[in-house]
Design a protein around this motif. Structure first.
Motif, mmCIF file in Angstrom:
data_model
loop_
_atom_site.group_PDB
_atom_site.id
_atom_site.type_symbol
_atom_site.label_atom_id
_atom_site.label_comp_id
_atom_site.label_asym_id
_atom_site.label_seq_id
_atom_site.Cartn_x
_atom_site.Cartn_y
_atom_site.Cartn_z
ATOM 1 N N LEU A 69 0.852 -1.184 0.000
ATOM 2 C CA LEU A 69 0.000 0.000 0.000
ATOM 3 C C LEU A 69 0.892 1.239 0.000
ATOM 4 N N PRO A 70 0.986 1.933 -1.116
ATOM 5 C CA PRO A 70 1.872 3.113 -1.190
ATOM 6 C C PRO A 70 1.457 4.202 -0.213
ATOM 7 N N ALA A 71 2.433 4.903 0.332
ATOM 8 C CA ALA A 71 2.171 5.990 1.284
ATOM 9 C C ALA A 71 1.302 7.076 0.668
ATOM 10 N N ARG A 72 1.417 7.299 -0.646
ATOM 11 C CA ARG A 72 0.616 8.340 -1.295
ATOM 12 C C ARG A 72 -0.876 8.027 -1.241
ATOM 13 N N LEU A 73 -1.220 6.752 -1.045
ATOM 14 C CA LEU A 73 -2.619 6.372 -0.888
ATOM 15 C C LEU A 73 -3.025 6.314 0.578
ATOM 16 N N PHE A 74 -2.122 5.817 1.434
ATOM 17 C CA PHE A 74 -2.466 5.617 2.834
ATOM 18 C C PHE A 74 -2.462 6.916 3.632
ATOM 19 N N ASN A 75 -1.450 7.757 3.462
ATOM 20 C CA ASN A 75 -1.309 8.952 4.300
ATOM 21 C C ASN A 75 -2.494 9.908 4.194
ATOM 22 N N PRO A 76 -3.029 10.199 2.991
ATOM 23 C CA PRO A 76 -4.208 11.071 2.943
ATOM 24 C C PRO A 76 -5.446 10.438 3.574
ATOM 25 N N PRO B 270 -6.114 10.142 8.483
ATOM 26 C CA PRO B 270 -6.939 10.921 9.427
ATOM 27 C C PRO B 270 -8.420 10.578 9.363
ATOM 28 N N HIS B 271 -8.901 10.154 8.205
ATOM 29 C CA HIS B 271 -10.303 9.770 8.077
ATOM 30 C C HIS B 271 -10.549 8.416 8.743
ATOM 31 N N LEU B 272 -9.569 7.525 8.645
ATOM 32 C CA LEU B 272 -9.674 6.234 9.329
ATOM 33 C C LEU B 272 -9.818 6.436 10.831
ATOM 34 N N GLU B 273 -9.006 7.325 11.389
ATOM 35 C CA GLU B 273 -9.020 7.568 12.824
ATOM 36 C C GLU B 273 -10.347 8.169 13.276
ATOM 37 N N ARG B 274 -10.981 8.938 12.409
ATOM 38 C CA ARG B 274 -12.204 9.638 12.793
ATOM 39 C C ARG B 274 -13.446 8.777 12.655
ATOM 40 N N LEU C 181 -13.691 8.191 2.658
ATOM 41 C CA LEU C 181 -13.841 6.831 3.163
ATOM 42 C C LEU C 181 -14.819 6.020 2.330
ATOM 43 N N LEU C 182 -15.879 6.666 1.852
ATOM 44 C CA LEU C 182 -16.825 5.952 0.993
ATOM 45 C C LEU C 182 -16.117 5.428 -0.253
ATOM 46 N N SER C 183 -15.274 6.258 -0.852
ATOM 47 C CA SER C 183 -14.529 5.822 -2.030
ATOM 48 C C SER C 183 -13.620 4.646 -1.687
ATOM 49 N N HIS C 184 -12.987 4.703 -0.515
ATOM 50 C CA HIS C 184 -12.122 3.607 -0.076
ATOM 51 C C HIS C 184 -12.923 2.322 0.095
ATOM 52 N N TYR C 185 -14.091 2.412 0.729
ATOM 53 C CA TYR C 185 -14.941 1.237 0.938
ATOM 54 C C TYR C 185 -15.349 0.634 -0.406
ATOM 55 N N GLN C 186 -15.748 1.477 -1.337
ATOM 56 C CA GLN C 186 -16.243 0.970 -2.613
ATOM 57 C C GLN C 186 -15.124 0.383 -3.463
ATOM 58 N N ARG C 187 -13.921 0.942 -3.345
ATOM 59 C CA ARG C 187 -12.784 0.346 -4.052
ATOM 60 C C ARG C 187 -12.358 -0.949 -3.385
ATOM 61 N N GLY C 188 -12.452 -0.966 -2.033
ATOM 62 C CA GLY C 188 -11.973 -2.124 -1.294
ATOM 63 C C GLY C 188 -12.834 -3.353 -1.463
ATOM 64 N N TYR C 189 -14.119 -3.169 -1.770
ATOM 65 C CA TYR C 189 -15.003 -4.321 -1.952
ATOM 66 C C TYR C 189 -16.210 -3.842 -2.734
ATOM 67 N N GLN C 190 -16.148 -3.956 -4.039
ATOM 68 C CA GLN C 190 -17.145 -3.347 -4.905
ATOM 69 C C GLN C 190 -18.542 -3.925 -4.707
ATOM 70 N N GLU C 191 -18.626 -5.153 -4.183
ATOM 71 C CA GLU C 191 -19.933 -5.775 -4.005
ATOM 72 C C GLU C 191 -20.738 -5.139 -2.867
ATOM 73 N N VAL C 192 -20.080 -4.364 -1.976
ATOM 74 C CA VAL C 192 -20.794 -3.712 -0.883
ATOM 75 C C VAL C 192 -21.634 -2.568 -1.434
ATOM 76 N N ARG C 193 -22.911 -2.589 -1.112
ATOM 77 C CA ARG C 193 -23.829 -1.562 -1.605
ATOM 78 C C ARG C 193 -24.181 -0.612 -0.465
ATOM 79 N N ILE C 194 -23.730 0.632 -0.593
ATOM 80 C CA ILE C 194 -23.969 1.675 0.401
ATOM 81 C C ILE C 194 -24.776 2.784 -0.255
#
Length: 382
Positions: free
Chosen positions: A97-104, A107-111, A142-155
């Motif tokens: 997981l590149p830092a350019r993806l994780f670092n931004p 803070p949203h993960l923590e919140r 975070l929504l974008s992260h969730y949808q990329r992480g598992y596209q089958e999840v419907r939010i």
């Protein structure tokens, strides 16, 4: 002399068993606002009215209604309870997981867990949502992260984000019923997945220990005399084989049987909470760039501490819901300890039992628990 006085530096609660009204005002405000009492609390203290549990309950309602200051309580308590301070102890391996993806995203993960706690509290919802819920509380990153992480999840998300400020605002979003097991509740949040990793591998032991400690309230101390099992490229895709050693070694089995399988059941989530179906390891191409190569399919079968099947995240949640009494008692104990500013003692057990009974009778509502807690006799005693 004033600046050096312990009475100035610390919350002074005297040596007598019961608190006076000014001490109660201080305990209330530091519990729910993380700051000193305001003018209204001091006026009630001067009038000797805070000994009345009804008045304390009313004041707790007022303090919680101030969303800016009560958010300090939600943030501090949630960070202590869930060990969110450990997020970032291990930065993800660049190959995974590149830092350019994780670092931004960090803070949203923590919140997210704090925003979720606030939703359960202020919407007067059941604390069982911490185990499993039909909703998530996300902002747009975070929504974008969730949808990329598992596209089958419907939010069900907002159709349009109105500017940058709205994009960062956390809001409740419903999750389809068939997706809720994957994304509802605390257990599968990317923040939790991140803090139970070494930055490369998913570390089922750490995940199992987190569930056992944070949700079930087990006291688990890592042994200093027994070396950890090494995870390397040769065995990264074989956590079941690695952890099987804990079941045959008597020095390990007494503890590890309580939590190892929780972690095995969560193996479909990677170091940042994305869904995966295969184990992967990094390989270097001819230009020196890392690519992730599959190492074999993931097997998330597991057994509960009682010996029954507990397969995948659905199995973990089903087990925790079945053990809701233990999970809710742990939550009561943690909130009471936080409110009193000390570790609980043997003589606090009747208070815990009384609060838990009230919680059960009230549909496990978190807000009701807080109001019962400040109205309880134990809240005004040292």
């Amino acid at each position: 002399a004033m600046l050096c006085s312990p009475h100035f530096l610390f919350k002074y609660e005297g040596s007598q068993p019961g608190l006076d009204d000014y001490m109660i005002a201080s305990r209330l405000s530091y519990f729910l606002w993380n700051s000193g009492p305001d003018e209204e609390l001091l006026e009630l203290a001067a009038a000797g009215r805070l000994q009345d549990p009804t008045v304390r309950r009313q004041q707790a309602e007022r303090l919680l209604a101030d969303r800016v200051r009560s958010d300090r309580f939600a943030s501090n308590f949630t960070r202590q309870w869930l060990r969110l301070d450990r997020i970032g102890d291990y930065s993800p391996n660049e190959a995974y997981l590149p830092a350019r993806l994780f670092n931004p995203l960090k803070p949203h993960l923590e919140r997210e867990p704090v925003a979720f706690f606030n939703e359960v509290l202020h919407a007067d919802l059941s604390a069982l949502n911490f185990i499993h819920s039909g909703f998530v509380v996300l902002n747009q990153p975070l929504l974008s992260h969730y949808q990329r992480g598992y596209q089958e999840v419907r939010i069900r998300s907002p159709k349009k984000w109105e500017g940058e400020e709205d994009r960062l605002l956390f809001r409740r979003m419903e999750v389809s019923e068939d997706s809720a097991m994957v994304r509802g509740g605390l257990v599968t949040m990317p923040a939790i997945m991140s803090l139970t990793t070494d930055g490369e591998n998913t570390q089922p032991i750490l995940r199992g220990v987190w569930i056992a400690r944070a949700l079930l309230g087990m006291e688990i101390d890592a042994p200093s005399s027994i070396p950890a099992i090494e995870v390397n490229l040769g065995n990264v895709s074989k956590p079941r084989e690695i952890l099987a050693r804990h079941k045959v070694d008597p020095s390990c089995a007494s503890c590890h049987l309580k939590f190892d399988d929780f972690g095995l059941a969560m193996e479909h989530f990677d170091v940042i909470g994305r869904w995966k179906t295969e184990y992967v390891h990094p390989v270097q191409d001819e230009k020196g760039r890392f690519q992730l190569a599959p190492s074999g399919p993931i097997d998330a079968r597991a057994e509960s501490p009682a010996g029954g099947p507990m397969h995948g995240v659905a199995g973990v949640k089903t087990y925790l819901l079945a053990e809701r009494g233990q999970v809710m008692e742990n939550l009561v104990r943690r909130l009471l300890s936080y409110a009193l500013g000390r570790e609980l003692r043997y003589q606090d057990r009747p208070q815990v039992a009384e609060l838990l009974e009230g919680m059960e009778n009230n549909g496990y509502r978190l807000r009701g628990l807080l109001l019962d807690l400040v109205a309880a006799e134990g809240f005004v005693r040292r």
